[in-house]
Write a protein that holds these residues in place. Structure first.
Motif, short mmCIF file in Angstrom:
data_model
loop_
_atom_site.label_atom_id
_atom_site.label_comp_id
_atom_site.label_asym_id
_atom_site.label_seq_id
_atom_site.Cartn_x
_atom_site.Cartn_y
_atom_site.Cartn_z
N LEU A 17 57.30 33.21 33.00
CA LEU A 17 56.50 33.81 33.18
C LEU A 17 55.39 32.84 33.40
CD1 LEU A 17 55.56 37.28 34.04
CD2 LEU A 17 56.29 37.48 31.19
N ILE A 18 54.71 32.42 32.16
CA ILE A 18 53.02 31.86 31.72
C ILE A 18 53.01 31.24 32.37
CG2 ILE A 18 52.05 30.44 30.02
CD1 ILE A 18 54.35 31.52 27.98
N THR A 19 53.72 29.99 33.63
CA THR A 19 53.73 28.69 34.61
C THR A 19 53.63 29.78 35.84
OG1 THR A 19 55.79 28.66 34.55
CG2 THR A 19 54.23 27.19 32.90
N HIS A 20 54.48 29.96 36.05
CA HIS A 20 54.25 30.60 37.52
C HIS A 20 53.47 32.24 37.39
CE1 HIS A 20 57.31 28.16 37.76
NE2 HIS A 20 57.70 27.64 39.36
N ASN A 21 52.96 33.17 36.79
CA ASN A 21 52.46 33.94 36.95
C ASN A 21 51.27 34.56 36.06
OD1 ASN A 21 53.86 36.16 38.51
ND2 ASN A 21 55.66 35.05 37.16
N TYR A 22 51.04 34.20 34.84
CA TYR A 22 49.97 34.51 34.64
C TYR A 22 48.95 33.38 34.08
CZ TYR A 22 52.91 37.85 30.99
OH TYR A 22 52.75 39.12 30.33
N ILE A 23 49.22 32.34 34.12
CA ILE A 23 48.09 31.31 34.26
C ILE A 23 47.78 30.81 35.25
CG2 ILE A 23 47.88 28.48 33.85
CD1 ILE A 23 49.71 28.37 31.06
N PRO A 24 48.08 31.04 36.66
CA PRO A 24 48.06 30.85 38.02
C PRO A 24 47.02 32.09 38.66
CG PRO A 24 50.51 30.62 38.05
CD PRO A 24 49.57 30.46 36.48
N LEU A 25 47.63 32.98 38.30
CA LEU A 25 46.13 34.35 38.51
C LEU A 25 45.46 34.40 38.05
CD1 LEU A 25 49.54 36.58 39.18
CD2 LEU A 25 48.59 35.83 40.84
N GLY A 26 45.70 34.58 36.18
CA GLY A 26 44.05 33.96 35.49
C GLY A 26 42.79 33.11 36.05
N ALA A 27 43.86 32.10 36.52
CA ALA A 27 43.33 31.24 36.88
C ALA A 27 41.82 31.42 38.45
CB ALA A 27 43.24 29.54 37.07
N VAL A 28 43.35 32.13 39.34
CA VAL A 28 42.23 32.18 39.76
C VAL A 28 41.23 33.57 40.31
CG1 VAL A 28 42.61 33.62 42.53
CG2 VAL A 28 44.34 31.21 41.67
N ALA A 29 41.85 34.37 39.53
CA ALA A 29 40.68 35.79 39.66
C ALA A 29 39.40 34.74 38.32
CB ALA A 29 41.48 36.65 37.84
N LEU A 49 50.74 41.80 37.82
CA LEU A 49 49.77 41.42 37.79
C LEU A 49 48.20 40.58 38.15
CD1 LEU A 49 51.46 38.49 35.63
CD2 LEU A 49 50.16 40.18 34.52
N THR A 50 48.42 40.61 39.90
CA THR A 50 47.04 40.55 40.63
C THR A 50 46.67 41.90 40.73
OG1 THR A 50 48.84 39.18 41.91
CG2 THR A 50 46.75 40.15 43.12
N LEU A 51 46.43 42.59 40.43
CA LEU A 51 45.82 44.57 40.62
C LEU A 51 45.05 44.04 38.78
CD1 LEU A 51 48.46 46.62 41.75
CD2 LEU A 51 45.80 45.91 42.69
N VAL A 52 45.84 43.91 38.14
CA VAL A 52 45.49 44.03 36.45
C VAL A 52 44.29 42.59 36.92
CG1 VAL A 52 45.91 42.55 34.40
CG2 VAL A 52 47.50 44.44 35.30
N ALA A 53 44.14 40.95 37.13
CA ALA A 53 43.54 40.11 36.97
C ALA A 53 42.29 40.88 38.11
CB ALA A 53 43.91 39.04 37.81
N LEU A 54 42.79 41.87 39.01
CA LEU A 54 40.97 42.18 39.50
C LEU A 54 40.26 43.37 38.95
CD1 LEU A 54 42.58 42.89 43.35
CD2 LEU A 54 40.96 41.40 42.75
N ALA A 55 41.29 44.47 38.23
CA ALA A 55 40.46 45.40 36.72
C ALA A 55 39.34 43.95 36.18
CB ALA A 55 42.20 46.20 36.21
N VAL A 56 39.86 42.99 35.41
CA VAL A 56 39.62 42.20 34.41
C VAL A 56 38.43 42.05 35.20
CG1 VAL A 56 39.48 40.37 33.19
CG2 VAL A 56 41.61 42.34 33.06
N ILE A 57 38.32 41.09 36.74
CA ILE A 57 37.56 40.65 37.01
C ILE A 57 36.17 42.02 37.48
CG2 ILE A 57 36.43 39.80 39.88
CD1 ILE A 57 39.08 38.88 39.80
N ILE A 58 37.01 43.35 37.57
CA ILE A 58 35.76 44.17 37.82
C ILE A 58 35.24 44.58 36.51
CG2 ILE A 58 34.91 46.20 38.37
CD1 ILE A 58 37.34 45.64 41.33
N ARG A 59 35.79 44.44 35.62
CA ARG A 59 35.79 45.41 34.45
C ARG A 59 36.40 44.47 33.45
NH1 ARG A 59 32.34 49.82 32.49
NH2 ARG A 59 32.25 50.09 30.26
N PRO A 60 35.77 43.69 32.75
CA PRO A 60 36.84 42.27 31.63
C PRO A 60 37.11 43.55 30.53
CG PRO A 60 34.33 41.39 32.12
CD PRO A 60 34.46 43.20 32.84
#
Length: 523
Positions: free
Chosen positions: A237-249, A203-214
């Motif tokens: 999964l939502i509260t510990h991964n999807y939301i925190p990593l998405g918000a940080v990105a 999910l971190t890598l996906v977030a980086l990909a979205v930052i570079i190209r939405p």
């Protein structure tokens, strides 16, 4: 009794010795297997890095303007404080996260006084090549855990010999980085029978990909839904991964953009607003809905297409989610009027799972099929990488020599009479000489909108005569495609311009793009 006891003890000792011997043999076999596995992985690492470095230096052609104008040109301006930014940067459509990577490289080169043109051009591409090699390595490790050694070998072979990957992976395109990050994220994604799953890492890598190209979210949407449906603890999964990593990105990319735009800028929102709701992307060309099915996808996957179709029939159940992602991505992009080959590049590694299974299943025919695959892909890769569309890059080497003009001569003033953004600019010259080109921003509803390129091509002679009414205002150099020469020959002769260079560009001239690039100098 003592004899019996002694015999029993002796027998036990013999059994102990045999047991120890068996254990030592077992351990030695495990050690040998581990050693062999380590040697194989080391060879794969060395091979992939060398292959992508060779790949990097054997791609000397241009593909699309974005590989310079959305990366290196921006990075050059960030560090050296001169250059040109396209309209997207003025409107806040593009994020600075990707150019920041190359800007850091440029800053280091500048600080140690090694900011030569050669390094400014090639070091970002070398970095891109090394990252692509790292993605290749992770892809190999992944298929080793998912498939038999034989199938894994042929899948990796299919992956490495793809002509489109060769053509794109070392370019400074956001699509290339998106594909690299997608391939890395796949290593940690919970595929069926995967032993390398890590939700936070992928999910971190996906977030980086979205930052570079939405638009990376298009590829990953079905995969994220699949993970959500498969996960037992969905709330965690939502509260510990999807939301925190998405918000940080989102916060990280917004902070970077606000720093360099010097104001609050939400790039992802602007990107959607202009390209989807306002349809600005249509300005750069539109295609029929079936273009990806009839042209785009067959060209990108190339000679692998028969293997892919065969592999889909064999491995539909096992890799159903990857096939869903491929189909979903192609369908979504098919709904958008503006289409390009590179948009669907990120799903190419997914296709290789099916190609490898197909090739392995051919058995008696697979060596012949592999040879045909290698030769056809290599031919396409070398031609597109070394021959097709190289003139617009080669011409910049000629322009760069103008930086050495002595102070006694008039300062160079270069005008590119070509379709806008045909060439890179200051990132490939690295000196502040005056360079101009025909601009072509889209109509954003502003008063006095002008598409300079269209006005010029409507009547080139009129545009030149009205733009340069006096000889003193003329540029010192003109750069143009050969197809324009006859149309403006009267102006060239009357203004004392003489051709000083002819540079091959392509065997397939089309429209405003000619087969050669000419440089004219005023005497």
């Amino acid at each position: 009794m003592e004899n019996i006891r002694s015999r029993l003890k002796f027998g036990n000792k013999v059994e102990d010795v045999k047991l120890r011997k068996r254990k030592s043999q077992l351990y030695s076999k495990e050690d040998e297997s581990s050693l062999n596995d380590g040697v194989l992985r080391a060879r794969v690492v060395v091979f992939c890095v060398l292959l992508r470095l060779i790949n990097c230096f054997l791609v000397q052609t241009s593909f699309v303007p974005d590989e310079y104008w959305q990366s290196l040109e921006v990075s050059h301006r960030m560090v050296f404080k001169y250059g040109y930014l396209t309209w997207e940067w003025k409107e806040g459509l593009r994020g600075f996260s990707y150019p920041l990577l190359f800007a850091c490289i440029y800053k280091i080169l500048y600080s140690i006084n090694y900011d030569s043109v050669f390094l400014l051009i090639w070091l970002p591409r070398i970095i891109q090549a090394v990252l692509a090699a790292f993605a290749d390595i992770k892809f190999f490790y992944l298929i080793q855990t998912l498939q038999s050694p034989d199938v894994a070998k042929w899948t990796f072979f299919c992956h490495l010999c793809s002509w489109f990957s060769w053509f794109c992976c070392t370019r400074t395109l956001s699509n290339s980085m998106e594909t690299t990050l997608t391939c890395l994220a796949l290593f940690y994604f919970p595929l069926p029978e995967s032993k390398t799953h890590s939700s936070k890492k992928y999910l971190t890598l996906v977030a980086l990909a979205v930052i570079i190209r939405p638009t990376a979210l298009i590829v990953w949407f079905p995969l994220l839904m699949y993970h959500f449906c498969q996960e037992e603890d969905k709330l965690r999964l939502i509260t510990h991964n999807y939301i925190p990593l998405g918000a940080v990105a989102v916060v990280l990319s917004t902070v970077i953009d606000c720093i360099f735009y010097e104001k609050l800028t939400l790039v992802q929102f602007n990107f959607l607003k202009f390209n989807i709701f306002h349809g600005v992307a249509d300005f750069y060309g539109s295609h029929p809905w079936h273009w990806y099915l009839t042209q785009g996808f067959p060209v990108v996957i190339g000679p692998h297409l028969p293997l892919f179709l065969h592999g889909c029939s064999l491995a539909f159940k096992k890799y159903k989610i990857l096939l869903v992602s491929i189909v979903w991505t192609v369908l979504v992009y098919s709904l958008l009027p503006h289409k390009e080959f590179r948009f669907i590049y990120p799903v190419l590694p997914f296709c290789m799972f099916f190609c490898g299974i197909s090739l392995a299943r051919l058995k008696a025919w697979r060596r012949a099929a592999a040879l045909v695959l290698l030769v056809s892909n290599l031919s396409a890769a070398l031609y597109t990488g070394l021959v097709h569309q190289r003139g617009t890059l080669d011409v910049m080497s000629h322009i760069q020599t103008l930086c050495d003009t002595s102070s006694t001569q008039s300062p160079p003033d270069v005008l590119f009479l070509m379709p806008c953004h045909s060439t890179p600019l200051y990132s490939h010259v690295h000196c502040p000489i005056n360079m101009r080109f025909l601009e072509c921003p889209p109509d954003l509803g502003e008063e006095g909108y002008i598409d300079e390129a269209d006005i010029f091509y409507d009547d080139p002679l009129h545009w030149l005569r009205t733009s340069f009414p006096y000889k003193s205002s003329l540029p010192t150099h003109l750069v143009l495609f050969d197809v324009l020469e006859a149309e403006i020959s009267v102006f060239l002769n009357g203004s004392s311009f003489a051709r000083t260079a002819e540079i091959f560009h392509t065997h397939f001239p089309e429209g405003r793009v000619g087969g050669s690039v000419f440089i004219y100098e005023r005497h």
